[in-house]
Design a protein around this motif. Structure first.
Motif, PDB file in Angstrom:
ATOM      1  N   THR A  13      56.190 -30.937  40.466  1.00  5.65           N
ATOM      2  CA  THR A  13      54.882 -30.300  40.272  1.00  5.65           C
ATOM      3  C   THR A  13      53.851 -31.322  39.799  1.00  5.65           C
ATOM      4  O   THR A  13      52.730 -31.368  40.312  1.00  5.65           O
ATOM      5  N   LEU A  14      54.245 -32.155  38.847  1.00 12.18           N
ATOM      6  CA  LEU A  14      53.321 -33.171  38.341  1.00 12.18           C
ATOM      7  C   LEU A  14      52.962 -34.199  39.405  1.00 12.18           C
ATOM      8  O   LEU A  14      51.836 -34.698  39.432  1.00 12.18           O
ATOM      9  N   ARG A  15      53.891 -34.503  40.292  1.00 14.14           N
ATOM     10  CA  ARG A  15      53.589 -35.440  41.378  1.00 14.14           C
ATOM     11  C   ARG A  15      52.509 -34.860  42.284  1.00 14.14           C
ATOM     12  O   ARG A  15      51.614 -35.559  42.738  1.00 14.14           O
ATOM     13  N   VAL A  16      52.552 -33.559  42.508  1.00 16.01           N
ATOM     14  CA  VAL A  16      51.600 -32.923  43.416  1.00 16.01           C
ATOM     15  C   VAL A  16      50.251 -32.657  42.750  1.00 16.01           C
ATOM     16  O   VAL A  16      49.204 -32.926  43.334  1.00 16.01           O
ATOM     17  N   ILE A  17      50.243 -32.142  41.518  1.00 13.83           N
ATOM     18  CA  ILE A  17      48.969 -31.745  40.901  1.00 13.83           C
ATOM     19  C   ILE A  17      48.675 -32.466  39.594  1.00 13.83           C
ATOM     20  O   ILE A  17      47.706 -32.138  38.916  1.00 13.83           O
ATOM     21  N   TRP A  21      42.459 -35.898  37.730  1.00 16.18           N
ATOM     22  CA  TRP A  21      41.486 -35.320  38.643  1.00 16.18           C
ATOM     23  C   TRP A  21      41.979 -34.142  39.469  1.00 16.18           C
ATOM     24  O   TRP A  21      41.191 -33.238  39.760  1.00 16.18           O
ATOM     25  N   LYS A  22      43.224 -34.135  39.890  1.00 16.95           N
ATOM     26  CA  LYS A  22      43.686 -33.085  40.809  1.00 16.95           C
ATOM     27  C   LYS A  22      43.522 -31.679  40.256  1.00 16.95           C
ATOM     28  O   LYS A  22      43.035 -30.798  40.975  1.00 16.95           O
ATOM     29  N   PRO A  23      43.889 -31.415  39.003  1.00 16.17           N
ATOM     30  CA  PRO A  23      43.666 -30.054  38.502  1.00 16.17           C
ATOM     31  C   PRO A  23      42.180 -29.661  38.509  1.00 16.17           C
ATOM     32  O   PRO A  23      41.842 -28.516  38.798  1.00 16.17           O
ATOM     33  N   LEU A  24      41.306 -30.610  38.229  1.00 16.93           N
ATOM     34  CA  LEU A  24      39.867 -30.316  38.241  1.00 16.93           C
ATOM     35  C   LEU A  24      39.376 -30.039  39.656  1.00 16.93           C
ATOM     36  O   LEU A  24      38.568 -29.131  39.882  1.00 16.93           O
ATOM     37  N   ILE A  25      39.856 -30.809  40.617  1.00 15.07           N
ATOM     38  CA  ILE A  25      39.493 -30.591  42.017  1.00 15.07           C
ATOM     39  C   ILE A  25      39.943 -29.195  42.448  1.00 15.07           C
ATOM     40  O   ILE A  25      39.179 -28.440  43.066  1.00 15.07           O
ATOM     41  N   LEU A  26      41.173 -28.850  42.114  1.00  8.33           N
ATOM     42  CA  LEU A  26      41.693 -27.536  42.491  1.00  8.33           C
ATOM     43  C   LEU A  26      40.935 -26.414  41.796  1.00  8.33           C
ATOM     44  O   LEU A  26      40.693 -25.357  42.389  1.00  8.33           O
ATOM     45  N   TRP A  27      40.545 -26.618  40.552  1.00  6.87           N
ATOM     46  CA  TRP A  27      39.784 -25.600  39.823  1.00  6.87           C
ATOM     47  C   TRP A  27      38.443 -25.357  40.512  1.00  6.87           C
ATOM     48  O   TRP A  27      38.011 -24.225  40.690  1.00  6.87           O
ATOM     49  N   VAL A  28      37.787 -26.434  40.930  1.00  7.78           N
ATOM     50  CA  VAL A  28      36.490 -26.326  41.597  1.00  7.78           C
ATOM     51  C   VAL A  28      36.628 -25.623  42.951  1.00  7.78           C
ATOM     52  O   VAL A  28      35.767 -24.827  43.335  1.00  7.78           O
ATOM     53  N   LEU A  55      41.766 -36.064  47.245  1.00  9.84           N
ATOM     54  CA  LEU A  55      41.680 -35.040  48.290  1.00  9.84           C
ATOM     55  C   LEU A  55      42.670 -35.320  49.412  1.00  9.84           C
ATOM     56  O   LEU A  55      43.304 -34.395  49.928  1.00  9.84           O
ATOM     57  N   ARG A  56      42.828 -36.580  49.785  1.00  4.17           N
ATOM     58  CA  ARG A  56      43.802 -36.934  50.832  1.00  4.17           C
ATOM     59  C   ARG A  56      45.216 -36.582  50.415  1.00  4.17           C
ATOM     60  O   ARG A  56      46.013 -36.066  51.207  1.00  4.17           O
ATOM     61  N   GLU A  57      45.558 -36.885  49.158  1.00  2.63           N
ATOM     62  CA  GLU A  57      46.899 -36.556  48.668  1.00  2.63           C
ATOM     63  C   GLU A  57      47.118 -35.048  48.639  1.00  2.63           C
ATOM     64  O   GLU A  57      48.184 -34.565  49.037  1.00  2.63           O
ATOM     65  N   LEU A  58      46.123 -34.303  48.187  1.00  2.00           N
ATOM     66  CA  LEU A  58      46.244 -32.849  48.158  1.00  2.00           C
ATOM     67  C   LEU A  58      46.344 -32.287  49.579  1.00  2.00           C
ATOM     68  O   LEU A  58      47.081 -31.323  49.825  1.00  2.00           O
ATOM     69  N   GLU A  59      45.636 -32.895  50.512  1.00  2.00           N
ATOM     70  CA  GLU A  59      45.716 -32.471  51.912  1.00  2.00           C
ATOM     71  C   GLU A  59      47.101 -32.765  52.485  1.00  2.00           C
ATOM     72  O   GLU A  59      47.699 -31.920  53.155  1.00  2.00           O
ATOM     73  N   THR A  60      47.633 -33.943  52.191  1.00  2.00           N
ATOM     74  CA  THR A  60      48.973 -34.322  52.656  1.00  2.00           C
ATOM     75  C   THR A  60      50.030 -33.349  52.154  1.00  2.00           C
ATOM     76  O   THR A  60      50.970 -33.002  52.870  1.00  2.00           O
ATOM     77  N   ASP A  61      49.865 -32.872  50.928  1.00  2.00           N
ATOM     78  CA  ASP A  61      50.815 -31.930  50.340  1.00  2.00           C
ATOM     79  C   ASP A  61      50.549 -30.483  50.755  1.00  2.00           C
ATOM     80  O   ASP A  61      51.259 -29.578  50.319  1.00  2.00           O
ATOM     81  N   GLY A  62      49.533 -30.246  51.567  1.00  2.00           N
ATOM     82  CA  GLY A  62      49.251 -28.903  52.057  1.00  2.00           C
ATOM     83  C   GLY A  62      48.559 -28.006  51.048  1.00  2.00           C
ATOM     84  O   GLY A  62      48.537 -26.788  51.205  1.00  2.00           O
ATOM     85  N   ILE A  63      47.973 -28.604  50.020  1.00  2.00           N
ATOM     86  CA  ILE A  63      47.324 -27.842  48.952  1.00  2.00           C
ATOM     87  C   ILE A  63      45.853 -27.579  49.289  1.00  2.00           C
ATOM     88  O   ILE A  63      45.305 -26.538  48.945  1.00  2.00           O
ATOM     89  N   VAL A  64      45.236 -28.522  49.964  1.00  2.00           N
ATOM     90  CA  VAL A  64      43.825 -28.445  50.339  1.00  2.00           C
ATOM     91  C   VAL A  64      43.722 -28.709  51.833  1.00  2.00           C
ATOM     92  O   VAL A  64      44.474 -29.517  52.384  1.00  2.00           O
ATOM     93  N   SER A  65      42.796 -28.016  52.491  1.00  2.00           N
ATOM     94  CA  SER A  65      42.552 -28.298  53.908  1.00  2.00           C
ATOM     95  C   SER A  65      41.166 -28.916  54.052  1.00  2.00           C
ATOM     96  O   SER A  65      40.257 -28.667  53.254  1.00  2.00           O
ATOM     97  N   ARG A  66      41.042 -29.726  55.077  1.00  2.00           N
ATOM     98  CA  ARG A  66      39.803 -30.458  55.354  1.00  2.00           C
ATOM     99  C   ARG A  66      39.361 -30.091  56.754  1.00  2.00           C
ATOM    100  O   ARG A  66      40.140 -30.170  57.702  1.00  2.00           O
ATOM    101  N   GLN A  67      38.093 -29.674  56.887  1.00  2.00           N
ATOM    102  CA  GLN A  67      37.567 -29.342  58.200  1.00  2.00           C
ATOM    103  C   GLN A  67      36.347 -30.208  58.482  1.00  2.00           C
ATOM    104  O   GLN A  67      35.405 -30.253  57.690  1.00  2.00           O
ATOM    105  N   VAL A  68      36.407 -30.908  59.626  1.00  3.34           N
ATOM    106  CA  VAL A  68      35.301 -31.767  60.042  1.00  3.34           C
ATOM    107  C   VAL A  68      34.528 -31.042  61.135  1.00  3.34           C
ATOM    108  O   VAL A  68      35.117 -30.573  62.116  1.00  3.34           O
TER     109      VAL A  68
END
Length: 106
Positions: A13-17, A21-28, A55-68
């Motif tokens: 869990t700690l590796r992923v979030i 910064w990651k918890p703050l990004i996810l909160w936002v 953001l790239r790490e969170l995207e790699t882990d499937g936690i965040v999606s990125r749309q261009v």
């Protein structure tokens, strides 16, 4: 010292979030889709390079999606995925604990 095998899920869990910064990004992102600049504006002190990396790490882990969006200039939006939303109880608990801890320090 080797980690207790019973705590390995905590390490995952700690590796992923984990981190500053990651918890703050996810909160936002927990309730809204935002553009990169909007995320950066809401997190005081984060650099563009660090936000991009996290953001790239969170995207790699499937936690965040990125749309261009194919526009000029390109528009990129980030949102928490359905899988990422499963972290919301953890984030809310962290928020609640932080509020309690803040009042203890006075």
């Amino acid at each position: 010292m080797k980690p207790d095998p019973g705590c390995m899920p905590v390490a995952v869990t700690l590796r992923v979030i984990g981190g500053k910064w990651k918890p703050l990004i996810l909160w936002v992102l927990r309730e809204q889709t935002l553009r990169f600049g909007e995320v950066k504006k809401q997190i005081t002190g984060i650099t563009q390079k660090m936000l991009t990396q996290q953001l790239r790490e969170l995207e790699t882990d499937g936690i965040v999606s990125r749309q261009v969006f194919p526009e000029v200039p390109p528009r990129v939006e980030y949102k928490i995925t359905a899988y990422g939303k499963t972290l919301e109880p953890i984030l809310k608990s962290m928020c609640s604990w932080g509020e309690t801890h803040k009042t203890r320090q006075k």
